[in-house]
Write an enzyme that holds these catalytic residues in place. Structure first.
Site, mmCIF file in Angstrom:
data_model
loop_
_atom_site.group_PDB
_atom_site.id
_atom_site.type_symbol
_atom_site.label_atom_id
_atom_site.label_comp_id
_atom_site.label_asym_id
_atom_site.label_seq_id
_atom_site.Cartn_x
_atom_site.Cartn_y
_atom_site.Cartn_z
ATOM 1 N N ASP A 1 3.208 -4.995 -5.551
ATOM 2 C CA ASP A 1 2.088 -6.187 -5.182
ATOM 3 C C ASP A 1 1.370 -6.692 -6.322
ATOM 4 O O ASP A 1 -0.209 -6.582 -6.459
ATOM 5 C CB ASP A 1 1.043 -5.580 -4.081
ATOM 6 C CG ASP A 1 0.061 -6.919 -3.356
ATOM 7 O OD1 ASP A 1 0.529 -8.023 -3.673
ATOM 8 O OD2 ASP A 1 -0.914 -6.334 -3.066
ATOM 9 N N GLU B 1 7.743 -7.411 -5.427
ATOM 10 C CA GLU B 1 6.640 -8.245 -5.420
ATOM 11 C C GLU B 1 5.857 -8.144 -6.817
ATOM 12 O O GLU B 1 4.467 -7.934 -6.698
ATOM 13 C CB GLU B 1 5.778 -8.003 -4.140
ATOM 14 C CG GLU B 1 4.877 -9.032 -3.903
ATOM 15 C CD GLU B 1 4.218 -8.871 -2.508
ATOM 16 O OE1 GLU B 1 3.304 -9.924 -2.094
ATOM 17 O OE2 GLU B 1 4.335 -7.651 -1.902
ATOM 18 N N TYR C 1 13.731 -7.318 -2.098
ATOM 19 C CA TYR C 1 12.640 -7.560 -1.382
ATOM 20 C C TYR C 1 12.559 -8.689 -0.491
ATOM 21 O O TYR C 1 12.723 -9.880 -0.678
ATOM 22 C CB TYR C 1 11.320 -8.309 -2.489
ATOM 23 C CG TYR C 1 10.012 -8.660 -2.029
ATOM 24 C CD1 TYR C 1 9.545 -7.873 -0.968
ATOM 25 C CD2 TYR C 1 9.356 -9.777 -2.424
ATOM 26 C CE1 TYR C 1 8.332 -8.171 -0.429
ATOM 27 C CE2 TYR C 1 8.291 -10.226 -2.044
ATOM 28 C CZ TYR C 1 7.688 -9.375 -0.960
ATOM 29 O OH TYR C 1 6.209 -9.656 -0.566
ATOM 30 N N ASP D 1 11.551 -3.077 -0.436
ATOM 31 C CA ASP D 1 10.676 -3.354 0.787
ATOM 32 C C ASP D 1 11.680 -4.281 1.717
ATOM 33 O O ASP D 1 11.777 -5.311 1.432
ATOM 34 C CB ASP D 1 9.472 -4.242 0.163
ATOM 35 C CG ASP D 1 8.711 -4.407 1.308
ATOM 36 O OD1 ASP D 1 8.859 -4.426 2.555
ATOM 37 O OD2 ASP D 1 7.575 -5.354 1.062
ATOM 38 N N ASN E 1 10.751 -5.035 4.546
ATOM 39 C CA ASN E 1 9.595 -5.771 5.534
ATOM 40 C C ASN E 1 10.091 -5.379 7.090
ATOM 41 O O ASN E 1 10.016 -6.571 7.717
ATOM 42 C CB ASN E 1 9.720 -7.264 5.337
ATOM 43 C CG ASN E 1 8.662 -7.552 4.472
ATOM 44 O OD1 ASN E 1 7.314 -7.003 4.536
ATOM 45 N ND2 ASN E 1 8.641 -8.241 3.324
ATOM 46 N N ASP F 1 9.824 0.535 3.741
ATOM 47 C CA ASP F 1 10.487 0.657 2.471
ATOM 48 C C ASP F 1 11.575 1.725 2.519
ATOM 49 O O ASP F 1 11.209 2.689 3.104
ATOM 50 C CB ASP F 1 9.595 1.123 1.337
ATOM 51 C CG ASP F 1 8.188 0.029 1.359
ATOM 52 O OD1 ASP F 1 8.440 -0.891 0.616
ATOM 53 O OD2 ASP F 1 7.250 0.123 2.080
ATOM 54 N N ASP G 1 -1.813 -0.687 1.277
ATOM 55 C CA ASP G 1 -0.671 -1.201 0.814
ATOM 56 C C ASP G 1 0.571 -0.314 0.857
ATOM 57 O O ASP G 1 0.628 0.767 1.520
ATOM 58 C CB ASP G 1 -0.606 -2.151 -0.397
ATOM 59 C CG ASP G 1 0.124 -3.480 -0.278
ATOM 60 O OD1 ASP G 1 0.367 -3.895 0.687
ATOM 61 O OD2 ASP G 1 0.944 -3.529 -1.401
ATOM 62 N N HIS G 2 1.810 -0.517 -0.176
ATOM 63 C CA HIS G 2 2.737 0.205 -0.039
ATOM 64 C C HIS G 2 2.434 1.469 -1.137
ATOM 65 O O HIS G 2 1.644 1.446 -1.940
ATOM 66 C CB HIS G 2 4.035 -0.533 -0.794
ATOM 67 C CG HIS G 2 4.402 -1.723 -0.032
ATOM 68 N ND1 HIS G 2 5.477 -1.626 0.869
ATOM 69 C CD2 HIS G 2 3.960 -3.003 0.049
ATOM 70 C CE1 HIS G 2 5.684 -2.657 1.421
ATOM 71 N NE2 HIS G 2 4.853 -3.644 0.906
#
Length: 275
Positions: free
Chosen positions: A9, A44, A128, A167, A169, A240, A265-266
């Site tokens: 990110d 990202e 991604y 990721d 999603n 992920d 976040d991740h």
């Protein structure tokens, strides 16, 4: 071999900013460095369309002196400074690098979402996956993406075995998020996206985390930043993944999350595999 994948990110922020979040991101990068993986996959990255700047490359060179870098950035007609992926691999590895175009809709193929490394006996590819959007405004395009991406993996698998990460999603099963009943039509847990993720699993791939950990619950890779207590309360999602061709499932040693401390976040995910 040891591989780590992380949706960072914003690589720029992690490398150059002084905010509290940027400091936490650098702490995570240092944790990854201590693991000494052969390959690191980042999603990202949000870098400029021509990739990392001279400043970025200098910092990366200092932090990762034993690694070569490959990146894929978002370019026009897609948004600038959006999405993007990067691989860092040990210098003694000599993969061929490609940036696949899978025939995805809209600007998805221009958003820097896939990089593939080819080795003598296997492919390592990262993705991604496009988000369906808060209002599911990109869900139809996302469904096409999922089909195209599964086809891409299957075609690679015909040549040599495949390791795929990133990721994705989507939380595949109800046990992959803390509150499934509250998220039936949320981006990342629609029936359409869950089936999209199932496509490669039905065509010769395995989810290595589930292969190793069975139906273990409460183990996630993402916690929403908008909810300040999401990580404290472990209200997370597992979105992920490390996937591998099912014929090398028995070579998987570890598939797990790496502790990212208080950063929401991740969190990074690790695959250890006997290659």
């Amino acid at each position: 071999m040891k591989f780590i994948s992380w949706n960072i990110d914003s690589l720029n922020a992690a490398l150059t900013a002084d905010s509290a979040r940027a400091i936490l991101s650098r702490d995570v990068l240092n944790t990854i460095i201590k693991c000494n993986p052969e390959i690191i996959a980042l999603q990202e990255t949000k870098l400029p369309n021509n990739g990392p700047t001279k400043k970025h490359l200098g910092i990366l060179g200092d932090m990762f002196p034993d690694y070569e870098i490959a990146w894929n950035s978002s370019v026009e007609p897609a948004r600038k400074g959006y999405a993007g992926t990067m691989f860092l691999h040990k210098k003694d590895l000599k993969p061929s690098v490609s940036f696949p175009v899978i025939g995805a809709p809209s600007t998805m193929d221009a958003e820097g979402r896939i990089i593939t490394l080819e080795f003598d006996h296997f492919y390592l590819t990262q993705v991604y996956t496009p988000n369906a959007g808060d209002d599911l405004n990109r869900l139809e395009d996302r469904q096409i993406w999922d089909i195209k991406y599964a086809d891409y993996l299957v075609n690679l698998d015909k040549e040599k075995y495949v390791i795929a990460t990133g990721d994705f999603n989507v939380a595949h099963k109800e046990i992959d998020l803390a509150h499934p009943n509250n998220n039936r039509r949320s981006a990342g847990f629609t029936d359409e996206e869950r089936q999209g993720f199932a496509n490669p699993l039905e065509k010769g791939f395995i989810d290595t985390f589930r292969y190793v950990h069975g139906d273990a619950t409460g183990m996630y890779t993402w916690w929403a930043q908008r909810a300040k207590t999401s990580k404290i309360n472990n209200s997370g999602w597992r979105i992920d993944y490390w996937l591998v061709s099912d014929r090398i499932a028995d070579k998987v040693i570890k598939s797990e999350m790496i502790d990212s401390g208080p950063r929401q976040d991740h969190t990074p995910i690790l695959l250890e595999i006997n290659l």
